[in-house]
Write a protein that holds these residues in place. Structure first.
Motif, PDB file in Angstrom:
ATOM      1  N   THR A   1     -23.156 -20.559   0.401  1.00  0.00           N
ATOM      2  CA  THR A   1     -22.963 -21.697   1.304  1.00  0.00           C
ATOM      3  C   THR A   1     -24.224 -21.964   2.114  1.00  0.00           C
ATOM      4  O   THR A   1     -25.160 -21.163   2.115  1.00  0.00           O
ATOM      5  CB  THR A   1     -21.846 -21.389   2.317  1.00  0.00           C
ATOM      6  OG1 THR A   1     -22.227 -20.194   2.995  1.00  0.00           O
ATOM      7  CG2 THR A   1     -20.512 -21.200   1.658  1.00  0.00           C
ATOM      8  N   ALA A   2     -24.181 -23.090   2.826  1.00  0.00           N
ATOM      9  CA  ALA A   2     -25.282 -23.420   3.732  1.00  0.00           C
ATOM     10  C   ALA A   2     -25.452 -22.321   4.770  1.00  0.00           C
ATOM     11  O   ALA A   2     -26.577 -21.968   5.143  1.00  0.00           O
ATOM     12  CB  ALA A   2     -25.004 -24.760   4.426  1.00  0.00           C
ATOM     13  N   LEU A   3     -24.328 -21.767   5.231  1.00  0.00           N
ATOM     14  CA  LEU A   3     -24.393 -20.716   6.252  1.00  0.00           C
ATOM     15  C   LEU A   3     -25.191 -19.512   5.755  1.00  0.00           C
ATOM     16  O   LEU A   3     -26.079 -19.011   6.460  1.00  0.00           O
ATOM     17  CB  LEU A   3     -22.978 -20.281   6.634  1.00  0.00           C
ATOM     18  CG  LEU A   3     -22.908 -19.166   7.671  1.00  0.00           C
ATOM     19  CD1 LEU A   3     -23.424 -19.658   9.017  1.00  0.00           C
ATOM     20  CD2 LEU A   3     -21.492 -18.631   7.802  1.00  0.00           C
ATOM     21  N   SER A   4     -24.905 -19.069   4.534  1.00  0.00           N
ATOM     22  CA  SER A   4     -25.644 -17.924   3.981  1.00  0.00           C
ATOM     23  C   SER A   4     -27.134 -18.230   3.945  1.00  0.00           C
ATOM     24  O   SER A   4     -27.968 -17.406   4.328  1.00  0.00           O
ATOM     25  CB  SER A   4     -25.163 -17.613   2.563  1.00  0.00           C
ATOM     26  OG  SER A   4     -23.761 -17.607   2.512  1.00  0.00           O
ATOM     27  N   GLY A   5     -27.446 -19.441   3.465  1.00  0.00           N
ATOM     28  CA  GLY A   5     -28.852 -19.843   3.399  1.00  0.00           C
ATOM     29  C   GLY A   5     -29.484 -19.833   4.780  1.00  0.00           C
ATOM     30  O   GLY A   5     -30.595 -19.323   4.969  1.00  0.00           O
ATOM     31  N   SER A   6     -28.755 -20.387   5.767  1.00  0.00           N
ATOM     32  CA  SER A   6     -29.299 -20.458   7.125  1.00  0.00           C
ATOM     33  C   SER A   6     -29.606 -19.070   7.663  1.00  0.00           C
ATOM     34  O   SER A   6     -30.659 -18.845   8.259  1.00  0.00           O
ATOM     35  CB  SER A   6     -28.298 -21.141   8.059  1.00  0.00           C
ATOM     36  OG  SER A   6     -28.182 -22.497   7.722  1.00  0.00           O
ATOM     37  N   ILE A   7     -28.689 -18.148   7.439  1.00  0.00           N
ATOM     38  CA  ILE A   7     -28.889 -16.798   7.995  1.00  0.00           C
ATOM     39  C   ILE A   7     -30.118 -16.141   7.372  1.00  0.00           C
ATOM     40  O   ILE A   7     -30.974 -15.598   8.075  1.00  0.00           O
ATOM     41  CB  ILE A   7     -27.637 -15.928   7.762  1.00  0.00           C
ATOM     42  CG1 ILE A   7     -26.470 -16.488   8.593  1.00  0.00           C
ATOM     43  CG2 ILE A   7     -27.907 -14.485   8.151  1.00  0.00           C
ATOM     44  CD1 ILE A   7     -25.133 -15.823   8.328  1.00  0.00           C
ATOM     45  N   MET A   8     -30.238 -16.219   6.056  1.00  0.00           N
ATOM     46  CA  MET A   8     -31.391 -15.583   5.413  1.00  0.00           C
ATOM     47  C   MET A   8     -32.691 -16.281   5.800  1.00  0.00           C
ATOM     48  O   MET A   8     -33.707 -15.639   6.032  1.00  0.00           O
ATOM     49  CB  MET A   8     -31.231 -15.578   3.886  1.00  0.00           C
ATOM     50  CG  MET A   8     -30.159 -14.649   3.350  1.00  0.00           C
ATOM     51  SD  MET A   8     -29.941 -13.093   4.235  1.00  0.00           S
ATOM     52  CE  MET A   8     -31.189 -12.052   3.540  1.00  0.00           C
ATOM     53  N   LEU A   9     -32.650 -17.619   5.900  1.00  0.00           N
ATOM     54  CA  LEU A   9     -33.875 -18.334   6.266  1.00  0.00           C
ATOM     55  C   LEU A   9     -34.264 -18.051   7.719  1.00  0.00           C
ATOM     56  O   LEU A   9     -35.445 -18.065   8.056  1.00  0.00           O
ATOM     57  CB  LEU A   9     -33.695 -19.834   6.066  1.00  0.00           C
ATOM     58  CG  LEU A   9     -33.772 -20.300   4.615  1.00  0.00           C
ATOM     59  CD1 LEU A   9     -33.774 -21.804   4.558  1.00  0.00           C
ATOM     60  CD2 LEU A   9     -35.022 -19.769   3.941  1.00  0.00           C
TER      61      LEU A   9
ATOM     62  N   MET B   1     -31.230 -19.325  -4.459  1.00  0.00           N
ATOM     63  CA  MET B   1     -30.381 -18.216  -4.882  1.00  0.00           C
ATOM     64  C   MET B   1     -29.065 -18.123  -4.117  1.00  0.00           C
ATOM     65  O   MET B   1     -28.086 -17.616  -4.652  1.00  0.00           O
ATOM     66  CB  MET B   1     -31.150 -16.890  -4.747  1.00  0.00           C
ATOM     67  CG  MET B   1     -32.277 -16.763  -5.755  1.00  0.00           C
ATOM     68  SD  MET B   1     -33.406 -15.435  -5.345  1.00  0.00           S
ATOM     69  CE  MET B   1     -32.495 -14.018  -5.950  1.00  0.00           C
ATOM     70  N   ILE B   2     -29.044 -18.586  -2.861  1.00  0.00           N
ATOM     71  CA  ILE B   2     -27.837 -18.314  -2.075  1.00  0.00           C
ATOM     72  C   ILE B   2     -27.129 -19.525  -1.479  1.00  0.00           C
ATOM     73  O   ILE B   2     -26.141 -19.354  -0.776  1.00  0.00           O
ATOM     74  CB  ILE B   2     -28.123 -17.304  -0.933  1.00  0.00           C
ATOM     75  CG1 ILE B   2     -29.307 -17.741  -0.108  1.00  0.00           C
ATOM     76  CG2 ILE B   2     -28.283 -15.914  -1.475  1.00  0.00           C
ATOM     77  CD1 ILE B   2     -29.671 -16.759   0.964  1.00  0.00           C
ATOM     78  N   THR B   3     -27.601 -20.743  -1.731  1.00  0.00           N
ATOM     79  CA  THR B   3     -26.876 -21.852  -1.114  1.00  0.00           C
ATOM     80  C   THR B   3     -25.916 -22.555  -2.082  1.00  0.00           C
ATOM     81  O   THR B   3     -25.223 -23.481  -1.700  1.00  0.00           O
ATOM     82  CB  THR B   3     -27.831 -22.919  -0.548  1.00  0.00           C
ATOM     83  OG1 THR B   3     -28.697 -23.330  -1.588  1.00  0.00           O
ATOM     84  CG2 THR B   3     -28.619 -22.379   0.626  1.00  0.00           C
ATOM     85  N   GLY B   4     -25.873 -22.135  -3.316  1.00  0.00           N
ATOM     86  CA  GLY B   4     -24.878 -22.688  -4.239  1.00  0.00           C
ATOM     87  C   GLY B   4     -25.320 -23.904  -5.013  1.00  0.00           C
ATOM     88  O   GLY B   4     -24.769 -24.215  -6.055  1.00  0.00           O
ATOM     89  N   ASN B   5     -26.326 -24.646  -4.489  1.00  0.00           N
ATOM     90  CA  ASN B   5     -26.943 -25.747  -5.235  1.00  0.00           C
ATOM     91  C   ASN B   5     -26.006 -26.862  -5.691  1.00  0.00           C
ATOM     92  O   ASN B   5     -26.165 -27.405  -6.778  1.00  0.00           O
ATOM     93  CB  ASN B   5     -27.681 -25.212  -6.461  1.00  0.00           C
ATOM     94  CG  ASN B   5     -28.847 -24.355  -6.058  1.00  0.00           C
ATOM     95  OD1 ASN B   5     -29.547 -24.681  -5.097  1.00  0.00           O
ATOM     96  ND2 ASN B   5     -29.041 -23.248  -6.738  1.00  0.00           N
ATOM     97  N   ALA B   6     -24.999 -27.190  -4.904  1.00  0.00           N
ATOM     98  CA  ALA B   6     -24.166 -28.328  -5.261  1.00  0.00           C
ATOM     99  C   ALA B   6     -24.704 -29.567  -4.550  1.00  0.00           C
ATOM    100  O   ALA B   6     -24.744 -29.603  -3.328  1.00  0.00           O
ATOM    101  CB  ALA B   6     -22.725 -28.077  -4.838  1.00  0.00           C
ATOM    102  N   ALA B   7     -25.112 -30.575  -5.330  1.00  0.00           N
ATOM    103  CA  ALA B   7     -25.721 -31.749  -4.724  1.00  0.00           C
ATOM    104  C   ALA B   7     -24.659 -32.712  -4.206  1.00  0.00           C
ATOM    105  O   ALA B   7     -24.475 -33.796  -4.731  1.00  0.00           O
ATOM    106  CB  ALA B   7     -26.637 -32.437  -5.729  1.00  0.00           C
TER     107      ALA B   7
END
Lengths: 251, 288
Positions: free
Chosen positions: B143-151, B221-227
């Motif tokens: 999800t966006a959340l996972s991406g945000s945390i890692m970034l 790798m971790i945001t799921g890539n759904a456009a």
């Protein structure tokens, strides 16, 4: 009665013995000057009165300083209220990088002296008037204090201090960055402030000490050599070292 | 002889110095040249606000809005986490911690910058993603959340080290003046030192944003890539960078899709350029 009393005060910077067995007693509502050549420990002595030396890690202090019958080195001393009571003006004017107004409002806010906006504005105005800056700066309250002249900046620093209602003003060579005219103005201001505050000034300008001080102490290599009425020190000192210094044989 | 040597060295240094500028200009020209062709087929406005990104269906749709929003959402989340953490960390290192621990902490934070983004993405994939999935009872943790945390972790070194510099260069006399007025250490910090360091801290934040918005591997790798246009942090999103990285390999050279990816690159370039430019303006302001 003496307001500040130092007893058997010894201060070390690491292994360096910077103040050696200093005893003195400073009277209320007078100007006391500490003079002496560079490195004699006069600034160090001044900075023990508001415990600014605490900021240096290697400092070790023995003995006591009694202000208002309280030993300021006691464990129960609240350093913040001590520093509010014993304010300091520095060698180089150090206004905050804020507006003129905010510089004075700073102390009022942190000590919750002025509660409402009106009170705040009123107290800022009073502060600027007491150092004779109001007429020059009343239209520039919002401009940065860093744009002031050195004299204005030093006055602002004094106003900022007076706003928190201290009892004692410590002045560490307050005029050394100023030109002679500005110096004269600050000295006049000091004589005016003497009515309400006890002032301790450190200076290596002997003439300045002679002009403004009531009592004068002479320091040399960490020792307080002589402490007496200013006229006595400057006309007929007891100690040979004092005489040699004020007659310009060294220093 | 001496003169020739001086002359040569001067010229070599001059060329080395100018090369980086030349490269930036060349890259920009190349991007424009390839990307501009795309706007022959698709209106600029449709490209920016179009809601559908279906580059290989027919007819293909090139609406970039989901990608822009995806990038912005992930960046926003990362900033919400990393700005308070980073500034607090910088304050701690610059003003609170004792000198011995200070070096250790600084080195630690700088080491964080040395971790390759693919490793960050990998660690996020095996640890954070399942965690997010379980905590929020989601079908997927990508999800966006996972991406945000890692970034946020990736932005931290930039924010901390630049903000720490900005706080450290605040003249000591300001702090002394505040303490001498009876301010507590914290009052001196937040009323004077933080204010004085504000332009530098702002620049640090901007550079952190620049780092996050341009990051590719970890987000892919971790945001799921759904456009799709995201409605919450708990949805998969796709960023501008991930789109280019994922699709460039499979687009046919010279096709609309190919040019569309370059156009995405132009937009990304413009965004990061503006952010870095703002950061630069503020950094210069401190130096004065």
């Amino acid at each position: 009665m003496s307001l500040i009393r130092a007893e058997k005060l010894n201060l070390y910077y690491g292994n360096f013995h910077a103040l050696i067995n200093v005893n003195l007693s400073i009277e209320e509502k007078r100007i006391t000057a500490i003079i002496g050549p560079s490195g004699c420990g006069k600034s160090t002595l001044l900075r023990t009165f508001n415990r600014m030396n605490d900021l240096i890690e290697t400092v070790h202090i023995d003995g006591s300083i009694i202000i208002n019958n309280e030993n300021i080195f006691s464990k129960t001393t609240d350093i913040d209220s001590l520093r509010r009571k014993v304010g300091m003006v520095f060698q180089r004017p150090n206004p905050f990088p804020l507006s003129v107004y905010e510089n004075i409002a700073f102390g009022l806010k942190i000590h919750k002296i002025a509660k409402t906006r009106n009170e705040l504005e009123h107290t800022v105005e009073q502060g600027l008037k007491s150092v004779l800056l109001w007429d020059q700066l009343k239209d520039k309250l919002k401009t940065s204090a860093l744009n002031l002249t050195l004299e204005q900046a030093q006055r602002l620093c004094i106003a900022r201090l007076i706003a928190v209602k201290p009892e004692i003003l410590l002045m560490d060579e307050p005029c050394s960055a100023l030109d002679p005219i500005a110096t004269m103005h600050i000295e006049e201001l000091m004589l005016e402030l003497k009515k309400n505050y006890t002032i301790v000034i450190v200076t290596h300008n002997m003439q300045q000490a002679a002009r403004v001080s009531d009592d004068t102490g002479f320091m040399l290599l960490g020792k307080l050599i002589e402490f007496n009425k200013a006229e006595k020190i400057f006309t007929n000192p007891d100690k040979k070292e004092t005489e040699d210094y004020i007659t310009g044989r060294y220093g | 002889m001496k003169k020739i040597k001086e002359f040569l060295i001067e010229k070599i240094i001059f060329i080395s110095g100018s090369l980086s500028i030349v490269f930036v200009v060349l890259i920009f020209i190349f991007l424009i040249k390839e990307g501009i062709l795309f706007f022959k087929y698709v209106q600029f406005k449709d490209f920016i606000v179009g809601k559908n990104w279906y580059p290989i269906s027919s007819p293909a749709q090139f609406g970039m809005l989901p990608l822009i929003l995806g990038s912005l959402l992930v960046t926003l989340g990362a900033m919400i986490i990393s700005i308070p953490l980073g500034v607090a960390c910088a304050l701690y290192i610059a003003e609170v911690v004792n000198p011995k621990l200070k070096d250790l902490l600084k080195t630690g934070v700088e080491l964080l910058a040395a971790i390759p983004s693919v490793v960050i993405g990998f660690i996020g994939m095996v640890t954070l993603v399942p965690l997010v999935k379980n905590i929020f009872h989601l079908p997927t943790g990508l999800t966006a959340l996972s991406g945000s945390i890692m970034l946020a972790f990736m932005a931290m070194p930039t924010i901390v080290s630049i903000a720490e510099d900005a706080i450290t260069v605040v003249p000591r006399r300001y702090k002394e003046a505040a303490l001498a007025l009876g301010a507590t250490h914290w009052q001196a910090l937040y009323r004077v030192i933080l204010v004085a360091a504000a332009p530098g801290i702002f620049a640090a934040i901007m550079l952190g944003i620049g780092r996050v918005i341009g990051e590719t591997m970890a987000v892919m790798m971790i945001t799921g890539n759904a456009a799709v246009i995201p409605h919450s942090f708990l949805q998969p999103v796709r960023t501008l960078t991930a789109t280019i990285a994922a699709e460039m390999g499979e687009s046919i050279r010279g096709s609309n899709h190919y040019y569309a990816l370059f156009a995405v690159g132009i937009i990304l370039f413009i965004i990061t350029f503006i952010i870095n430019f703002i950061a630069d303006v503020f950094l210069h302001r401190i130096k004065k």
